[in-house]
Motif scaffolding. Structure first.
Motif, PDB file in Angstrom:
ATOM      1  N   LEU A 178       0.821  -1.208   0.000  1.00 19.29           N
ATOM      2  CA  LEU A 178       0.000   0.000   0.000  1.00 19.29           C
ATOM      3  C   LEU A 178       0.860   1.265   0.000  1.00 19.29           C
ATOM      4  O   LEU A 178       0.699   2.149  -0.853  1.00 19.29           O
ATOM      5  CB  LEU A 178      -0.924  -0.016   1.220  1.00 19.29           C
ATOM      6  CG  LEU A 178      -1.723   1.267   1.479  1.00 19.29           C
ATOM      7  CD1 LEU A 178      -2.693   1.519   0.336  1.00 19.29           C
ATOM      8  CD2 LEU A 178      -2.456   1.182   2.812  1.00 19.29           C
ATOM      9  N   TRP A 179       1.795   1.327   0.955  1.00 20.14           N
ATOM     10  CA  TRP A 179       2.585   2.556   1.083  1.00 20.14           C
ATOM     11  C   TRP A 179       3.676   2.662   0.027  1.00 20.14           C
ATOM     12  O   TRP A 179       4.117   3.766  -0.300  1.00 20.14           O
ATOM     13  CB  TRP A 179       3.167   2.646   2.493  1.00 20.14           C
ATOM     14  CG  TRP A 179       2.089   2.918   3.495  1.00 20.14           C
ATOM     15  CD1 TRP A 179       1.474   2.030   4.319  1.00 20.14           C
ATOM     16  CD2 TRP A 179       1.442   4.176   3.710  1.00 20.14           C
ATOM     17  NE1 TRP A 179       0.485   2.641   5.051  1.00 20.14           N
ATOM     18  CE2 TRP A 179       0.449   3.969   4.697  1.00 20.14           C
ATOM     19  CE3 TRP A 179       1.600   5.447   3.177  1.00 20.14           C
ATOM     20  CZ2 TRP A 179      -0.369   4.990   5.164  1.00 20.14           C
ATOM     21  CZ3 TRP A 179       0.785   6.472   3.641  1.00 20.14           C
ATOM     22  CH2 TRP A 179      -0.178   6.236   4.614  1.00 20.14           C
ATOM     23  N   ALA A 180       4.116   1.518  -0.497  1.00 20.69           N
ATOM     24  CA  ALA A 180       5.081   1.565  -1.600  1.00 20.69           C
ATOM     25  C   ALA A 180       4.440   2.230  -2.824  1.00 20.69           C
ATOM     26  O   ALA A 180       5.054   3.095  -3.474  1.00 20.69           O
ATOM     27  CB  ALA A 180       5.555   0.156  -1.938  1.00 20.69           C
ATOM     28  N   LEU A 181       3.213   1.839  -3.137  1.00 20.53           N
ATOM     29  CA  LEU A 181       2.523   2.444  -4.274  1.00 20.53           C
ATOM     30  C   LEU A 181       2.243   3.923  -4.033  1.00 20.53           C
ATOM     31  O   LEU A 181       2.433   4.758  -4.923  1.00 20.53           O
ATOM     32  CB  LEU A 181       1.208   1.696  -4.537  1.00 20.53           C
ATOM     33  CG  LEU A 181       1.340   0.261  -5.068  1.00 20.53           C
ATOM     34  CD1 LEU A 181      -0.026  -0.425  -5.104  1.00 20.53           C
ATOM     35  CD2 LEU A 181       1.981   0.272  -6.458  1.00 20.53           C
ATOM     36  N   LEU A 182       1.793   4.247  -2.811  1.00 20.01           N
ATOM     37  CA  LEU A 182       1.442   5.630  -2.506  1.00 20.01           C
ATOM     38  C   LEU A 182       2.664   6.540  -2.522  1.00 20.01           C
ATOM     39  O   LEU A 182       2.681   7.581  -3.196  1.00 20.01           O
ATOM     40  CB  LEU A 182       0.750   5.694  -1.139  1.00 20.01           C
ATOM     41  CG  LEU A 182       0.272   7.082  -0.693  1.00 20.01           C
ATOM     42  CD1 LEU A 182      -0.747   7.644  -1.674  1.00 20.01           C
ATOM     43  CD2 LEU A 182      -0.331   7.015   0.707  1.00 20.01           C
ATOM     44  N   ILE A 183       3.710   6.156  -1.812  1.00 20.90           N
ATOM     45  CA  ILE A 183       4.906   7.011  -1.741  1.00 20.90           C
ATOM     46  C   ILE A 183       5.648   7.017  -3.065  1.00 20.90           C
ATOM     47  O   ILE A 183       6.179   8.054  -3.493  1.00 20.90           O
ATOM     48  CB  ILE A 183       5.813   6.543  -0.583  1.00 20.90           C
ATOM     49  CG1 ILE A 183       5.097   6.799   0.751  1.00 20.90           C
ATOM     50  CG2 ILE A 183       7.153   7.271  -0.606  1.00 20.90           C
ATOM     51  CD1 ILE A 183       5.843   6.313   1.965  1.00 20.90           C
ATOM     52  N   GLY A 184       5.686   5.860  -3.736  1.00 20.19           N
ATOM     53  CA  GLY A 184       6.320   5.821  -5.052  1.00 20.19           C
ATOM     54  C   GLY A 184       5.629   6.767  -6.020  1.00 20.19           C
ATOM     55  O   GLY A 184       6.285   7.492  -6.783  1.00 20.19           O
ATOM     56  N   GLY A 185       4.274   6.778  -5.999  1.00 17.94           N
ATOM     57  CA  GLY A 185       3.531   7.702  -6.865  1.00 17.94           C
ATOM     58  C   GLY A 185       3.802   9.152  -6.527  1.00 17.94           C
ATOM     59  O   GLY A 185       3.938  10.004  -7.426  1.00 17.94           O
TER      60      GLY A 185
END
Length: 452
Positions: free
Chosen positions: A372-379
């Motif tokens: 979840l946070w990988a996708l959010l922070i990566g974006g």
């Protein structure tokens, strides 16, 4: 609402007493102290600076010294006791419950303890020496020897007449203990059953079996857990031969629970739960320096990882800006897990039979949150820096570190407990070191491979 009023009243009393001492109104302070309960005086002493505390102690009625000492934290108690004459201290301990007196004597110098014991009568001295013979953190260290025993072969009327002749029951008495000729516990009779039974009924017919007595060597944390689950007010303490040695009451268990909470809270900061709020500066600084030194080593470990990738950091400023995010998120996630595990260990919820399931569950939680946070922070990084590769690198590092944090949050406290190290004391620092090192190594390592 009542608790709020009582809390405000405590602060009001502290302010009034402080102002009265500053103005030299010692007679007024003495009168206030005479109207206060011993536990409230103890709270007032712990909340007062050391100079005011010494004056308050001198103004306190010596008859209350024993009960007050029992309520004080170890540091405050030791500071006051060190200034008392042995004979005055011996007088202060008169009339104290066995367990409370044992608690006070344990913290005194051996010579002073022996002197106080020598001034007791034989019966009281033997009771206290028995309590002192057990470790403080066991049922034997908690128990007191003030209880009422009866025989099972008499009827209710005999017991009622005996209690009327006795005149007074020990504090927190909710049951009478039934013993045989050799003082072995065979049952207990609640006061409710005694008062509602017919006078000609035999005690053996209405008593309950003694199948829930506490063994004298049981850990105090296990005792507290039993009281919580069974809603006990008191419980008998026996040895391996089922001989009745004493009883534990709810007030002693509340003290254990409170001390465990304070210990866990203070240990998270590397501090002693018995430390005096107004301890001398040098003493406080010395104690805290040890923990700060340990944290320096942990910080140097994380810094050494950053130093390995110094060239990468020099080439791309964006990496230096973002490098703190990954270890920070890992630290927060890991500390959530470690708090859950430490609580589970303290309550006895975690053992060899279920620790594998807990490890898999927390690893799965870490992996899910990592995605979840990988996708959010990566974006966010892609939108902010316009660099898809950098966004992918921080996503991979975030996923890895949150998963590792979940696993480490379970394994670290379990390993520390097996090593006889307090997980509350060392677990947080060990976990932060792991998440900092892993987070920085993965993020900077991937950045070095794919960008630098």
């Amino acid at each position: 609402m009542a608790e709020h009023i009582e809390f405000d009243q405590a602060h009001l009393t502290l302010r009034e007493v402080t102002e009265a001492l500053e103005n030299g109104r010692f007679v007024h302070v003495r009168r206030q102290l005479q109207d206060m309960e011993p536990e409230d005086i103890a709270h007032l002493l712990e909340a007062s600076p050391r100079k005011s505390r010494d004056v308050l102690w001198q103004l306190t009625d010596p008859e209350d010294y024993g009960e007050i000492l029992d309520e004080l934290s170890e540091d405050v108690k030791d500071a006051l006791v060190s200034k008392m004459a042995p004979e005055r201290l011996a007088e202060a301990t008169e009339g104290m419950d066995t367990d409370d007196l044992a608690y006070v004597l344990r913290s005194l110098p051996d010579g002073l303890s022996r002197e106080i014991l020598s001034q007791m009568d034989n019966v009281d001295r033997l009771r206290v020496e028995m309590a002192l013979s057990y470790p403080e953190d066991t049922a034997g260290g908690l128990m007191n020897t003030d209880f009422v025993t009866i025989r099972g072969d008499v009827d209710v009327d005999v017991v009622l007449r005996y209690l009327r002749m006795r005149g007074e029951l020990p504090q927190a008495t909710d049951a009478l203990y039934v013993i045989d000729e050799e003082s072995r516990l065979i049952g207990h009779l609640s006061l409710a059953s005694l008062l509602t039974s017919q006078p000609d009924v035999r005690i053996s017919d209405i008593m309950e079996d003694a199948d829930e007595a506490i063994q004298v060597d049981a850990k105090d944390s296990d005792v507290a857990s039993l009281f919580e689950r069974r809603n006990w007010v008191s419980a008998p303490v026996v040895n391996a031969e089922q001989h009745l040695l004493g009883r534990i009451t709810i007030d002693d268990v509340v003290d254990v629970i409170r001390e465990d909470v304070e210990h866990s809270m203070m240990s998270l900061a590397g501090m002693d739960d018995e430390e005096d709020t107004f301890a001398p500066v040098m003493k406080s600084a010395r104690k805290r320096s040890i923990w700060l030194g340990a944290n320096v080593l942990a910080a140097l470990a994380a810094a050494s990882v950053s130093n390995m990738f110094e060239t990468t950091l020099e080439q791309m400023a964006s990496i230096a800006v973002l490098m703190t995010i990954v270890p920070s998120m890992g630290g927060v996630a890991g500390n959530q897990t470690i708090a859950l595990v430490i609580r589970g260990l303290a309550l006895g919820h975690i053992g060899d039979s279920n620790k594998r399931e807990l490890l898999l569950k927390e690893a799965a939680v870490g992996l899910l949150n990592g995605c979840l946070w990988a996708l959010l922070i990566g974006g966010i990084v892609v939108l902010w820096k316009g660099n898809w590769l950098l966004g992918g690198i921080i996503s991979a590092a975030m996923l890895t570190n949150l998963t590792v944090a979940g696993i480490a949050g379970v394994t670290i406290p379990i390993i520390l407990k097996k090593m006889k190290i307090d997980p509350a004391l060392a677990g947080g620092m060990a976990l932060t070191t792991v998440t900092d090192v892993i987070g920085l190594f993965v993020f900077l390592g991937l950045a070095t491979i794919f960008i630098a």
